[in-house]
Design an enzyme around this catalytic site. Sequence first.
Site, PDB file in Angstrom:
ATOM      1  N   HIS A 423       0.827  -1.203   0.000  1.00  0.00           N
ATOM      2  CA  HIS A 423       0.000   0.000   0.000  1.00  0.00           C
ATOM      3  C   HIS A 423       0.864   1.257   0.000  1.00  0.00           C
ATOM      4  CE1 HIS A 423      -2.233   3.305   1.948  1.00  0.00           C
ATOM      5  NE2 HIS A 423      -3.231   2.862   1.200  1.00  0.00           N
ATOM      6  N   ARG A 581      31.200  -6.587 -21.180  1.00  0.00           N
ATOM      7  CA  ARG A 581      32.632  -6.828 -21.005  1.00  0.00           C
ATOM      8  C   ARG A 581      32.836  -7.920 -19.969  1.00  0.00           C
ATOM      9  NH1 ARG A 581      36.042  -1.805 -19.042  1.00  0.00           N
ATOM     10  NH2 ARG A 581      35.261  -2.479 -17.006  1.00  0.00           N
ATOM     11  N   GLY A 704      38.874   1.889 -25.105  1.00  0.00           N
ATOM     12  CA  GLY A 704      38.847   2.323 -23.711  1.00  0.00           C
ATOM     13  C   GLY A 704      39.824   3.474 -23.567  1.00  0.00           C
ATOM     14  N   ASN A 706      40.608   5.700 -21.373  1.00  0.00           N
ATOM     15  CA  ASN A 706      41.420   5.899 -20.170  1.00  0.00           C
ATOM     16  C   ASN A 706      42.692   5.060 -20.204  1.00  0.00           C
ATOM     17  OD1 ASN A 706      39.809   7.820 -18.976  1.00  0.00           O
ATOM     18  ND2 ASN A 706      38.657   6.355 -17.732  1.00  0.00           N
ATOM     19  N   CYS A 754      34.122   4.111 -25.506  1.00  0.00           N
ATOM     20  CA  CYS A 754      33.376   4.314 -24.274  1.00  0.00           C
ATOM     21  C   CYS A 754      34.229   5.160 -23.333  1.00  0.00           C
ATOM     22  CB  CYS A 754      32.997   2.982 -23.622  1.00  0.00           C
ATOM     23  SG  CYS A 754      34.345   1.796 -23.456  1.00  0.00           S
TER      24      CYS A 754
END
Length: 808
Positions: A423, A581, A704, A706, A754
Amino acid sequence: MPDTISEAPVVRFEDVRREDVALVGGKNASLGEMVRSLGDRGVRVPPGFATVAGAYWRFLEANSLNEVIKNRLAEFKSGKASLAETGKAIRSAFLKGDWPGDLASAVVEAYHKLCERIGEKDADVAVRSSATAEDLPDASFAGQQETFLNIRGEDELLAACRKCFASLFTDRAISYREAKGFDHLKVALSIGVQQMVRSDLAGSGVMFTIDTETGFDRIVLINAAWGLGETVVQGQVDPDEYQAYKPLLANGGLKPVLRKKRGDKIIKMVYARGGERATRTVPTSLAEREAFVLGDEEILQLARWACEIERHYGVPMDIEWAKDGHSGEIFVVQARPETVQSHAQTGVFKSYGIKSKGRTLATGLSIGGAIVSGRVCLIRDPGEIGRFEDGSVLVTENTDPDWVPIMKRAAAVVTDHGGRTSHAAIVSRELGLPAVVGTGNATRVLHDEQEVTVSCAEGEEGFIYEGVADFDVEELSVSEIPATMTQIMLNLANPAAAFRWWRLPSDGVGLARMEFVVSNHVKIHPMALAHFDALKDKDVKRQIDELTRGYEKKADYFVDQLALGLARIAAALHPKPVIVRMSDFKTNEYAGLIGGAGFEPKEANPMIGFRGASRYYSPRYRDGFALECRAIHRLRDEMGFENVVAMIPFCRSVREADRVLEVMAQNGLKRGENGLQVYVMCEIPSNVILAQAFAERFDGFSIGSNDLTQLTLGVDRDSEDLADLFDEQDAAVKWMIRNVIAEAHKAGAKVGLCGQAPSDHPEFARFLVECGIDSISVTPDSFISVKHHVADAERKRGGQLPNEDKKK
């Protein structure tokens, strides 16, 4: 009072249609419609009959109740009587009323015919109230009138029917009609009398054909508890929660169950024994608490029925179900239109983000998706409602319809008990309030006038933080997002938050991080499960035993939990590609998992150590990788998410690529079989230098940025001293990106990126477009800005926006 009164005071469900709301109310009209139209499609509904609206008016007329109702309501509206006094007086007048002889005879005769049909002399029945203004698409009236269970014999039936009539004037029903603007004297009540399903000996619950939090319309959400369903509806228990994916249900060979969360289910409602034929609440056994109420086949059966019901009605539905403990059969006992998410604004939605916060005080299930700060008002008993202060955070054990007036004045709601269909959860959604339900301990750890922040914007788990948190609110408009030739995809890791972003016009998921699911849902090192008997640490074994309870083989727990977690990400954007991945923990991160310390070497530099592809064929981790492969196989081949693409991280050499693909094939994941695509992360200079050779072995690259920047420039990306040297737009890094795109395209492989750079730097997005990159994958909160950056870059480049055929 209406002028027309139906000649027949009682009708069988088979003779009722959904258009007959004015005759038998929304609830009974729906039951009749399902009995008439859905039985041939396999949907089981218990038989029964209903009194018509005319019978209600007859009862009022025979007992002169119209004047009583008018006078009492007039006193209430003028302020001479309270809501409680008014409701009590009207209900008392009903309960003192006598049945007109022919009306009582018609009800009793219909009951005996139902008993003959069931094959019992005095069959147990459920007696349900059905108002002629309820279960409408824009007003649910849920819980406003009463239901009486386990009724047997003529006398009990007539007494229960009288109570049903009286329940049209419960305090909450009067309040609700006042708020919705319904004329009390133009709403009648029909009584539904239905064969009682012995769910007290099994289980019951509710289900929705839409996600109640996000409006995601491709799942069926099911809640289940032991015993009668009132405990679920009233939020007295924390039920099991299941999700099934609707588009794949039609294929009987698949099992598209997305979620199986076991609730604690500490109590259940059963029939009472002895002279009084009533119900009582009792504790559940330890075995019941540790078990799921429904098996996979039952979940799928209910979900398929839910789809049939939704298809028939043409709108998202809110459905109650029950399982009979004698026969083992499952029944649908009620269905009504869903009234919150199906009417929500879809073009614009708000995104909340926590910037800083205090310590976590309590957690539970998040309802609503917003963040609110305020002072706690802790109320344990409805009698204390008078001291509630407007704008406070209501904290209580659980709510029922009597609490609605106070909930309307709250900034947020927090409860000890209840699930997503309780509820408190349903009303909070309808009122647009954030709520955290099923915390288990909020009334113990929070206190009056305490400053807290209620956060429902971090996925399925809701948090109550100490103090006033600093947070952002961003309004996102889907209609203002431009079309682009370059695909813009999402980076997703948290399955609990995946459905939040289904309305964004993304081209799929460019990066789903398996390690997030492992660390947050599985929590156990896969090698500790594959070699459980060899573990020496007793405390670790105890933790694993606790988490894997119910699994015969420990390793199955890893496969099951990983597949279920990834399934929600795969479902959010199905049939668009979802690139998963494979695990990319570093050794120090793996060691932090339960049982992980004994399987991981200690490394001076884990960032370039035993990670990614090198683990998959190594004796140190090969058995763990096999479990990862089994989870992907289940996701694609058993659950049906063939849109899932596997991606290999940190693959240093072509020889290593061959070894990994060989191990994958040995574990049921052979590239090209059943359409399986395998991508490779491009994050090491060798991936660029030998791009053509890697492209022969993989279907695509995902840059990637980074790691590629770190390894190209020789800069530790986590070093504060070298932060000014870490630059994804350095000429050397851009050379790497430009060359891998060119070489991959020559070989017919796709290339995506990405990373955060395209959202932070418009010029970087322009560079990627100029290089002809196929896709860019970003976090959801960056999606719109990146879309604009890319669209602007494509215009400046002289490209044309895609037409519909190109987009497809």
